[in-house]
Design an enzyme around this catalytic site. Structure first.
Site, short mmCIF file in Angstrom:
data_model
loop_
_atom_site.label_atom_id
_atom_site.label_comp_id
_atom_site.label_asym_id
_atom_site.label_seq_id
_atom_site.Cartn_x
_atom_site.Cartn_y
_atom_site.Cartn_z
N GLY A 47 2.60 2.19 10.94
CA GLY A 47 3.58 3.27 10.80
C GLY A 47 4.26 3.63 12.10
O GLY A 47 4.96 4.64 12.19
N SER A 100 3.48 -2.29 10.43
CA SER A 100 4.91 -2.41 10.69
C SER A 100 5.46 -3.81 10.37
O SER A 100 6.31 -4.33 11.09
CB SER A 100 5.24 -2.04 12.14
OG SER A 100 4.86 -0.70 12.37
N LYS A 111 0.25 4.27 -0.24
CA LYS A 111 -0.35 5.45 0.41
C LYS A 111 -0.09 6.70 -0.46
O LYS A 111 -0.02 6.58 -1.69
CB LYS A 111 0.17 5.59 1.83
CG LYS A 111 -0.08 4.31 2.64
CD LYS A 111 0.11 4.44 4.11
CE LYS A 111 -0.19 3.12 4.79
NZ LYS A 111 0.03 3.13 6.22
N GLU A 169 -6.74 4.80 7.94
CA GLU A 169 -6.48 6.22 7.69
C GLU A 169 -7.69 6.89 7.02
O GLU A 169 -8.01 8.05 7.31
CB GLU A 169 -5.21 6.36 6.83
CG GLU A 169 -3.96 6.03 7.67
CD GLU A 169 -2.82 5.41 6.87
OE1 GLU A 169 -2.85 5.46 5.64
OE2 GLU A 169 -1.91 4.84 7.51
N HIS A 198 -9.45 1.34 4.85
CA HIS A 198 -8.19 1.52 5.56
C HIS A 198 -8.41 2.45 6.75
O HIS A 198 -9.18 3.43 6.67
CB HIS A 198 -7.13 2.09 4.61
CG HIS A 198 -5.76 1.99 5.19
ND1 HIS A 198 -5.29 2.87 6.13
CD2 HIS A 198 -4.77 1.06 5.02
CE1 HIS A 198 -4.05 2.51 6.50
NE2 HIS A 198 -3.74 1.41 5.83
N ASN A 230 0.88 -1.17 0.00
CA ASN A 230 0.00 0.00 0.00
C ASN A 230 0.92 1.22 0.00
O ASN A 230 1.51 1.55 1.02
CB ASN A 230 -0.89 -0.04 1.25
CG ASN A 230 -1.74 1.22 1.40
OD1 ASN A 230 -1.80 2.05 0.49
ND2 ASN A 230 -2.38 1.36 2.55
N GLU A 288 -5.43 -4.78 10.45
CA GLU A 288 -4.37 -3.82 10.73
C GLU A 288 -4.67 -3.12 12.05
O GLU A 288 -5.50 -2.19 12.09
CB GLU A 288 -4.30 -2.78 9.61
CG GLU A 288 -3.99 -3.38 8.26
CD GLU A 288 -3.43 -2.35 7.29
OE1 GLU A 288 -2.48 -2.71 6.59
OE2 GLU A 288 -3.92 -1.21 7.25
P1 13P Z 1 3.12 0.10 7.73
O1 13P Z 1 3.55 -1.19 7.11
O2 13P Z 1 3.86 1.28 7.22
O3 13P Z 1 3.01 0.02 9.21
O4 13P Z 1 1.61 0.33 7.20
C1 13P Z 1 0.70 -0.66 7.28
C2 13P Z 1 -0.48 -0.28 6.49
O5 13P Z 1 -1.25 0.56 6.86
C3 13P Z 1 -0.69 -0.93 5.20
O6 13P Z 1 -1.95 -0.69 4.72
#
Ligand code: 13P
Length: 607
Positions: free
Chosen positions: A529, A569, A366, A453, A451, A364, A523
């Site tokens: 992150g 992560s 982002k 976010e 997601h 992803n 997640e």
């Molecule tokens: P990270 O791998 O950067 O923690 O992000 C996970 C994520 O949100 C993937 O969609």
């Protein structure tokens, strides 16, 4: 050996070219008996039930066809199914096979209804033992003579009494057709042999052409010994005078050669040649060609050349078979009863299910990278994976503006392409939005929805996500649907509740067919992150819960088939441990998907 003779008779009736070479017949007889025995045992113990039933049906079909032929054409008088132990008429044999065929068809209808006596784990041990036991017994029996003797020529029978009273002999299955004639004159010598009160050695050679002459020195020295002691010694054969002359040439035989009926000689000793010892009209012992007595080794006292066996041979045979088998069954049942073993079996079961599911590592991106950087990254990843094929599905989910260009530089057989979002509307005046149809038109096949976010910063509710999911599926996109709790929810122990509500709110109106196009991604928001990962046990616990929730709603099969990714992560250093868990089918990777080395490191965790 008896079966080999029977097969020879069949081959002869069919005029097969190898009808008179005994070795292939012996091998075929061993194979047939072994396969039948092992299949029978597997049926009784419920081992490899589908395969066993399939093979049993196949065997029964072939053998039934054979018995139809026997019934119609009558090439032999007795099918030979049970050797000498049970003789059936051709009609009886056909009837028996029809019954077996019906039974096999019944099993085919529901093979898994058969009870397993040994667990799947130990089934191989039971069947391997059966193979070894049967083959070893067949080889032993061919090398020596049968351990159990069902012929009329059993050790201990009074052949003279049988000759005197044929009716009673018939009833007691004693030798009634023992008949010996002089090869030259045709004179009947039967009574002379049976009336002898001392030892009489009868060398049995049904056919001189197929007889093994490797033991002729031993036979000749035995004959010399008999001459010295004035014991009668003669050979019985069904071969013609040319065959007898050839035998004399090959072996230097000086003993008299008499005629007897072919089948009778074959029944006397199941070996070619064999040796039968008579005393006072009684059959006292018999030997196969590989165990002929040697006066130099065994001494001059004939009575000491053999020792009547102690315990009943049938009992010994059965015990040799049953005791190890029973041990397997008992150990198996005890082990299966233990908690440890149940746990072990359960784990095996989970791993098996996992092996059937699709594994995916999805990136992803982002809101990172401009178009040129994104295309370059996609190209680099494509090259790396072309050079070293992945062991799992790989997907990259990019910003909308990258999609069409990235689609042009990746091999869609190796890398799947997806968007990070799509609109909750079909089309129209929604400035700035991108519809599911538009996503699909770029060449993308996946879309990430839900997601954390987007839930947090763009206020996407379960209702909105439900719309998005429906539109994505309607446009043939595979949905990667994200769920997960925030830190406070985990600390309050509410993670299961939260995740369940997210699933219910957006996915539970789907049909099972639609749900088959959904990949779930757990997640935990506190791990995204942050560098903080859920432990592999925490991840497994939640994934198992998600799967159980799916099973409740969409059924066991859908739950077993759904791919559940872990995100948060995930790095090359922890991917292997996470992916080793039975319910973790891959990862949804954020930061680490922006560098080919890191992303590939995670993909390689499946290797
Ligand atoms: P990270 O791998 O950067 O923690 O992000 C996970 C994520 O949100 C993937 O969609």
């Amino acid at each position: 050996m008896g079966m080999a003779y029977k097969l020879e008779a069949y081959a002869e009736a069919l005029a097969l070219p190898f009808a008179h070479s005994l070795l292939p017949m012996e091998m075929a007889a061993t194979a047939l008996g072994t396969v039948e025995f092992v299949l029978g045992l597997c049926l009784l113990l419920g081992v490899n039930r589908r395969l066993t039933v399939g093979l049993s049906l196949l065997a029964t079909c072939v053998l039934t066809a054979l018995t139809v032929w026997i019934y119609v054409a009558e090439p032999v008088q007795d099918c030979g199914c049970f050797g000498e132990a049970i003789t059936l008429t051709n009609g009886q044999t056909l009837a028996k096979n029809v019954v077996l065929l019906v039974a096999a068809l019944c099993l085919l209808y529901r093979p898994l209804a058969m009870r397993r006596v040994v667990s799947e784990r130990f089934a191989w041990l039971a069947s391997t033992y059966a193979w070894c036991y049967t083959i070893a017994l067949a080889i032993y029996t061919l090398h020596y003579i049968p351990v159990l003797d069902f012929t009329p020529y059993r050790i201990g029978v009074n052949m003279r009494a049988a000759f005197d009273n044929p009716e009673q002999a018939e009833a007691e299955r004693l030798p009634v057709n023992f008949y010996v004639a002089d090869t030259q004159t045709g004179d009947d010598l039967t009574w002379e042999i049976l009336a002898d009160t001392s030892y009489t050695f009868l060398l049995t050679v049904p056919r001189t052409e197929t007889a093994d002459d490797g033991c002729c020195d031993r036979i000749n020295s035995l004959y010399d010994f008999c001459q010295d002691r004035r014991y009668a010694f003669c050979m019985l054969t069904a071969s013609d005078s040319a065959g007898c002359a050839d035998w004399k040439d090959r072996t230097g035989a000086a003993y008299p050669i008499y005629m007897a009926e072919d089948t009778e000689i074959r029944a006397m000793v199941r070996s070619n040649p064999g040796l039968m010892l008579l005393k006072d009209g009684r059959l006292v012992w018999k030997w196969g060609n590989n165990e002929l007595p040697d006066p130099y080794v065994h001494g001059n006292n004939v009575a000491q050349w053999f020792t009547p066996s102690g315990a009943a041979p049938l009992l010994r045979l059965v015990l040799w078979f049953l005791i190890p088998l029973l041990l397997v069954v008992i150990i198996d049942n005890v082990l299966v009863g233990t908690k440890y073993y149940r746990h072990h079996l359960f784990k095996l079961h989970l791993n098996k299910q996992k092996a059937m599911r699709k594994k995916i590592v999805a990136g992803n991106w982002k809101m990172n990278m401009n178009l040129q950087e994104g295309v370059a990254l996609a190209k680099e990843l494509n090259e790396a994976l072309a050079a070293d094929k992945p062991n799992c599905g790989v997907v990259i989910c990019t910003p909308f503006i990258h999609l069409a260009s990235v689609a042009g530089v990746i091999d869609s057989n190796v890398i799947g392409l997806g968007a990070e979002n799509c609109a909750d509307k079909v089309k129209g005046a929604y400035t700035g939005e991108v519809s599911a149809e538009m996503v699909k038109s770029t060449g993308a096949d996946y879309v990430i929805l839900g997601h954390s976010e987007r839930r947090a910063y763009y206020h996407e509710t379960a209702e909105i996500l439900k719309e998005k999911v429906n539109l994505a599926l309607a446009n043939s996109l595979e949905v990667i649907f994200c769920i997960g709790e925030v830190l406070e929810e985990r600390e309050a122990g509410k993670q299961n509740e939260v995740v369940k509500a997210q699933l219910e709110g957006s996915l539970f109106d789907l049909t099972a067919e639609q749900f088959a196009h959904v990949v779930l991604a757990y997640e935990p928001v506190w791990a995204i992150g942050t560098g903080k990962t859920a432990t592999s046990d925490q991840a497994e616990e939640m994934h198992a819960f998600i799967r159980a929730t799916i099973a409740e709603k969409f059924g066991k099969e859908a739950a077993e088939n759904v791919t559940i990714l872990y995100g948060g992560s995930c790095k090359p250093s922890n991917a292997k441990e996470l992916f080793a868990k039975p319910d973790v089918d891959g990862g949804l990777i954020g930061g680490a998907s922006l560098k080919v080395a890191d992303f590939k490191g995670i993909i390689d965790a499946w290797k």
